[in-house]
Design an enzyme around this catalytic site. Structure first.
Site, PDB file in Angstrom:
ATOM      1  N   LYS B  80       0.864  -1.186   0.000  1.00 40.21           N
ATOM      2  CA  LYS B  80       0.000   0.000   0.000  1.00 40.21           C
ATOM      3  C   LYS B  80       0.900   1.234   0.000  1.00 40.21           C
ATOM      4  O   LYS B  80       1.986   1.211   0.592  1.00 40.21           O
ATOM      5  CB  LYS B  80      -0.841  -0.080   1.282  1.00 40.21           C
ATOM      6  CG  LYS B  80      -1.859   0.995   1.537  1.00 40.21           C
ATOM      7  CD  LYS B  80      -2.602   0.670   2.846  1.00 40.21           C
ATOM      8  CE  LYS B  80      -3.689   1.650   3.175  1.00 40.21           C
ATOM      9  NZ  LYS B  80      -4.424   1.251   4.415  1.00 40.21           N
ATOM     10  N   SER B 157      -9.197   0.946   4.000  1.00 37.91           N
ATOM     11  CA  SER B 157      -8.547   1.884   3.102  1.00 37.91           C
ATOM     12  C   SER B 157      -7.562   1.233   2.137  1.00 37.91           C
ATOM     13  O   SER B 157      -7.127   1.866   1.180  1.00 37.91           O
ATOM     14  CB  SER B 157      -7.795   2.931   3.912  1.00 37.91           C
ATOM     15  OG  SER B 157      -6.779   2.317   4.710  1.00 37.91           O
ATOM     16  N   SER B 181      -9.014  -1.712   7.809  1.00 43.11           N
ATOM     17  CA  SER B 181      -8.535  -1.421   6.454  1.00 43.11           C
ATOM     18  C   SER B 181      -7.797  -2.558   5.756  1.00 43.11           C
ATOM     19  O   SER B 181      -7.517  -2.460   4.559  1.00 43.11           O
ATOM     20  CB  SER B 181      -7.651  -0.169   6.464  1.00 43.11           C
ATOM     21  OG  SER B 181      -8.416   0.961   6.769  1.00 43.11           O
TER      22      SER B 181
END
Lengths: 62, 471
Positions: B80, B157, B181
């Site tokens: 990420k 997320s 997330s």
């Protein structure tokens, strides 16, 4: 049942200013209902048996 | 070599070590797939094609010289875009950090490099990790690969991680999990994700959302791959004072396929009972399958979790605004609107309210610990609903209508709040073809049992092997 907490825009502006944020009415009005709901919910935490508990953020494992 | 992109990290590592395939072939296959599909999926913010191929050639040369770094030698992955990567921009999914190039790797990125793994690129995310839908106004909204006709959210997320792993653009990723997330996109995209115990994995070099709630963990297609990644990244790090010095076990040795005698508590109130009917049914079926495999299943209720929502919002909003305060004073217009509004909420939480929310944490943790005295793991849906369409604002749960965002994080954030390890895995598909996921919650620092049960479940079922239509 407690009355819902209300927070006016002037009060929000004062709180924001204390943190160094110069936010306008137009910027604060959209979040005012959410702030009121959150403060109301946090107020209800006062009825929980928390007085003997220390604030905790992590496991204390060596 | 299309199948290389559907091969697990464990198998890729084995095939590379035995010279069945070359790391260059493996990396090239994934880069080709990214080039073909990512314009539609928007999983990547930055693709590191040249660096990945260069690293693959170096891994191949090492292999030919008899040097194998470990089971992930030559295996590609993608973090990420909030993990610092030396010389590669780390945006946090933001405009504010669009040109930020770290001087060093995050601890976990360095550890995976040391284990021989190769970074393909940096993955999309909700801006600064502050949203469970996975939306991004700056780099585009990642698309859930399970619906080719309707643009559905990936969950966030860690949106790009969910889309990339589900669609075969990367075999594994590291997400971050402050309210769910890792587990939310894992659930909505049909993959496996693990939020380890708070303190098990270093957060050094990872952009924070909320220091006391942030967790770092793997997102993969199988429990075995999550075990491999966790084994490489876990352990004490002097750069993160919250990490534990407890020894790191070999998580793969726990994957026996055997759940006989494992005690599973199905979380009812506030969890399974509030999920949409299809999700509830899928999780109850998973409980029965584990029981048929020899697990001992009972039902359990947690009461204090009803208060977790406002308390965790108070903590995250306060800590997030503390981190973003300087930018919020001078560059507020550069945040996407929903993130800017959430950050502003932090200005209205008093110090006393913040500490009250931290006090409640001890109570919630104690209740979950008590439920785990007589049980090894707790079972619940990871998300109460499958992937909503982009722009969908309201949904219906078992206890009434709910805002979609609140629904997405409702079942996961109690375990960010408590710090317990929790892993998510697919446990079925809706009639419309969307994946649904459960989560298993373990005792502190017992990720091995969580992974063991998920792995055993994945030997009983094939949900985790299904491929999305976009792929």
């Amino acid at each position: 049942m407690l009355a819902p907490m209300e927070i006016g825009l002037e009060g929000m502006k004062r709180m924001a200013a204390a943190g160094g944020f110069a936010w306008t009415d137009a910027e604060l009005e959209p979040i005012r209902p959410a702030v009121e709901r959150l403060l109301d919910a946090l107020d209800r935490l006062e009825s929980l048996p928390l007085e003997d508990l220390e604030p905790t953020t992590q496991y204390r494992v060596l | 070599m299309a199948d290389l992109v559907w091969t697990s990290m464990a198998d890729l590592g084995r095939m590379i070590a035995t010279k069945e395939v070359s790391p260059v072939e493996v990396v090239r296959a994934h880069l080709d797939r990214i080039a073909t599909l990512d314009a539609g999926l928007r999983a990547f913010i930055t693709v590191c094609a040249d660096a990945a191929l260069q690293a693959a050639r170096a891994a191949e040369a090492d292999l030919m010289g008899g040097k194998v770094a470990g089971p992930l030698h030559g295996v590609p992955w993608a973090p990420k875009d909030l993990y610092s990567t030396k010389g590669v921009r780390t945006t946090g999914g933001s405009k504010i950090l669009a040109d930020s190039v770290p001087a060093r790797d995050a601890t976990v990125v360095a550890r995976l490099a040391g284990a021989g793994a190769i970074v393909l690129g940096k993955l999309n995310m909700h801006e600064f990790a502050y949203g469970p839908e996975g939306l991004n106004a700056h780099y585009g909204d990642a698309r859930n690969p399970w619906d080719s006709s309707v643009h559905r959210v990936t969950g966030g997320s860690s949106s790009g991680s969910g889309a990339a792993v589900a669609a075969g653009l990367a075999p594994g990723s590291l997400g971050s999990d402050t309210g769910g997330s890792i587990r939310i996109p894992a659930s909505l995209c049909g993959i496996t994700g693990l939020k380890p115990t708070y303190g098990r994995v270093s957060r050094a070099g990872v952009l924070p959302l909320a220091w006391s709630m942030d967790h770092v963990g793997p997102m993969t297609r199988t429990a075995r791959d999550s075990a491999l990644m966790l084994g490489a990244i876990a352990g004490y790090d002097p750069a993160d004072p919250t990490t534990s010095v407890l020894p790191v076990p070999d998580y793969t040795t726990a994957l026996t396929g055997d759940v006989k005698g494992v005690r599973v508590g199905l979380l009812r109130a506030h969890f399974t009972d509030v999920a949409a009917p299809e999700v509830r049914s899928a999780v109850e079926t998973a409980a029965r399958q584990l029981e048929q495999a020899g697990a001992i299943v009972d039902e359990v209720n947690l009461t204090h979790v009803a208060h977790v929502g406002p308390a965790s919002t108070a903590i995250v909003a306060s800590e997030a605004l503390a981190y973003h305060a300087a930018w919020m004073r001078v560059r507020a217009q550069d945040y996407q609107p929903d993130v800017r509004e959430r950050l502003r909420m932090g200005a209205f939480i008093s110090g006393a309210q913040y500490l009250r929310a931290q006090q409640l944490r001890a109570l919630v943790r104690s209740e979950i610990d008590s439920a785990l005295v007589k049980r090894d793991v707790l079972l619940a849906p990871a998300t109460p609903i499958p992937a909503p369409a982009l722009g969908e604002r309201e949904t219906t749960l078992g206890d009434g209508k709910s805002d979609v965002r609140a629904a997405l994080i409702r079942l996961t954030r109690p375990f960010n709040y408590s710090g317990h390890p929790a892993g998510s895995a697919p446990c079925g598909f809706t009639a419309g073809g969307l994946p649904m996921g459960f989560q298993l919650v373990g005792r502190p620092f017992d990720e091995a049992t969580v992974l063991r049960v998920i792995d055993a479940y994945q030997r009983l079922t094939d949900w985790h092997t299904r491929r999305p239509p976009v792929a």
